[in-house]
Design a protein around this motif. Sequence first.
Motif, PDB file in Angstrom:
ATOM      1  N   LEU A  22       0.910  -1.587  -0.037  1.00 32.86           N
ATOM      2  CA  LEU A  22       0.266  -0.140   0.336  1.00 32.86           C
ATOM      3  C   LEU A  22       0.695   1.047  -0.094  1.00 32.86           C
ATOM      4  CD1 LEU A  22      -2.702   1.600   0.115  1.00 32.86           C
ATOM      5  CD2 LEU A  22      -2.674   0.579   2.508  1.00 32.86           C
ATOM      6  N   LEU A  85      -6.056  -6.173  -2.489  1.00 31.60           N
ATOM      7  CA  LEU A  85      -6.609  -4.841  -2.076  1.00 31.60           C
ATOM      8  C   LEU A  85      -5.898  -3.772  -2.152  1.00 31.60           C
ATOM      9  CD1 LEU A  85      -9.076  -2.911  -1.743  1.00 31.60           C
ATOM     10  CD2 LEU A  85      -8.474  -3.316   0.565  1.00 31.60           C
ATOM     11  N   VAL A  86      -4.747  -4.131  -1.384  1.00 28.93           N
ATOM     12  CA  VAL A  86      -3.465  -2.844  -1.827  1.00 28.93           C
ATOM     13  C   VAL A  86      -2.732  -3.324  -3.222  1.00 28.93           C
ATOM     14  CG1 VAL A  86      -3.713  -3.095   0.851  1.00 28.93           C
ATOM     15  CG2 VAL A  86      -2.313  -4.453  -0.460  1.00 28.93           C
ATOM     16  N   PHE A  95      -9.984   6.783  -6.130  1.00 33.74           N
ATOM     17  CA  PHE A  95     -10.390   5.254  -5.611  1.00 33.74           C
ATOM     18  C   PHE A  95      -9.318   4.994  -4.596  1.00 33.74           C
ATOM     19  CE2 PHE A  95      -7.783   1.290  -6.632  1.00 33.74           C
ATOM     20  CZ  PHE A  95      -8.922   0.360  -7.190  1.00 33.74           C
ATOM     21  N   THR A  96      -8.034   6.005  -5.103  1.00 36.80           N
ATOM     22  CA  THR A  96      -7.146   6.257  -4.215  1.00 36.80           C
ATOM     23  C   THR A  96      -7.299   5.875  -2.147  1.00 36.80           C
ATOM     24  OG1 THR A  96      -5.555   6.158  -5.186  1.00 36.80           O
ATOM     25  CG2 THR A  96      -5.284   6.865  -3.187  1.00 36.80           C
ATOM     26  N   ARG A  99     -10.371   3.383  -1.307  1.00 35.43           N
ATOM     27  CA  ARG A  99      -9.606   2.137  -0.407  1.00 35.43           C
ATOM     28  C   ARG A  99      -8.691   2.791   0.823  1.00 35.43           C
ATOM     29  NH1 ARG A  99      -4.422  -0.637  -4.186  1.00 35.43           N
ATOM     30  NH2 ARG A  99      -4.074   1.540  -4.971  1.00 35.43           N
ATOM     31  N   GLN A 100      -7.524   3.531   0.640  1.00 35.17           N
ATOM     32  CA  GLN A 100      -7.347   3.740   2.116  1.00 35.17           C
ATOM     33  C   GLN A 100      -8.194   3.813   3.173  1.00 35.17           C
ATOM     34  OE1 GLN A 100      -3.607   4.728   1.691  1.00 35.17           O
ATOM     35  NE2 GLN A 100      -3.771   4.562   4.155  1.00 35.17           N
ATOM     36  N   LEU A 165     -14.412  -1.926  -4.643  1.00 35.51           N
ATOM     37  CA  LEU A 165     -13.100  -2.411  -3.486  1.00 35.51           C
ATOM     38  C   LEU A 165     -13.931  -3.658  -2.590  1.00 35.51           C
ATOM     39  CD1 LEU A 165     -11.170   1.030  -3.507  1.00 35.51           C
ATOM     40  CD2 LEU A 165     -10.269  -0.693  -4.057  1.00 35.51           C
ATOM     41  N   TYR A 168     -13.345  -6.956  -2.603  1.00 33.68           N
ATOM     42  CA  TYR A 168     -12.286  -7.454  -2.650  1.00 33.68           C
ATOM     43  C   TYR A 168     -11.611  -6.767  -0.870  1.00 33.68           C
ATOM     44  CZ  TYR A 168     -10.048  -6.638  -7.352  1.00 33.68           C
ATOM     45  OH  TYR A 168      -9.971  -7.358  -8.364  1.00 33.68           O
ATOM     46  N   THR A 169     -12.041  -6.306   0.152  1.00 31.19           N
ATOM     47  CA  THR A 169     -11.826  -6.249   1.301  1.00 31.19           C
ATOM     48  C   THR A 169     -12.753  -7.590   2.275  1.00 31.19           C
ATOM     49  OG1 THR A 169     -14.302  -5.239   1.970  1.00 31.19           O
ATOM     50  CG2 THR A 169     -12.676  -3.876   1.126  1.00 31.19           C
TER      51      THR A 169
END
Length: 253
Positions: A22, A85-86, A95-96, A99-100, A165, A168-169
């Motif tokens: 990440l 995910l990362v 998106f970034t 995700r963060q 996303l 994916y978590t």
Amino acid sequence: MNALDSALAARLLALGDDELILAHRNSEWTGHAPILEEDISLANIAQDELGHAQLWYGLHQALTGWAPDALAFFRDAADWRNVQLVELPKGDWAFTMLRQFLFDAYELALLARLAESQHEGVAQTAVKIHREELYHHRHSSAWVRRLGLGTEESHRRIQSALDELWPYTAQLFTPEAEEAILVPAGITPPLSEIHAAWMANVRPWLEASGLAVPPTTTFSPRHAPQRAAHTPHLAALLAEMQSVARSDPEAEW
């Protein structure tokens, strides 16, 4: 190495790999963030994550002898234990940030419980990292709210990121083989408890940000691959990240 130490080494490797990959993805925004302040902020967050990886790898080294630099630069994609995910490409800013936020919320829930670990090194490391992750979470959650409640375009982009996303978590909460040893020993918590704490944080914030959370039927951890499964994006990332070190493995930098 006994079974408990072997299980712990596997878990520490996964924790470090998540942070390092990440960190690399976030570093790709350096010089490209939408505003100068965010260019600096995300670079600092990436550096924090790199430091967190170093801490987990340090504990791993104490068990296995593997130096952090060797772990980072001389393993092939099949040997990495980060979640998918990362490793996904950085995408756009929405998106970034999304995700963060999802990963930060996971880390906060996990670190709070790891701080109670029966393993002194794990507990001390979790406490140290947790302080910095509070800042990361405030930063990413503010952006989720800003984009979700912003313009029609910003809302469209972050909703699209969430839809992509969310599945994916599930991998974050899929138990690996080592959990059967570490959880009864009080070293790591059950991931089902981390999932519950994560959902209690994430869902209300996403909904308050005007976002439609995908149905849980698309999220079941039963359908998530194990950490040994990677997308093709990881190999491409590693080829770039490891190129300098591998150009002269005997060099002292």
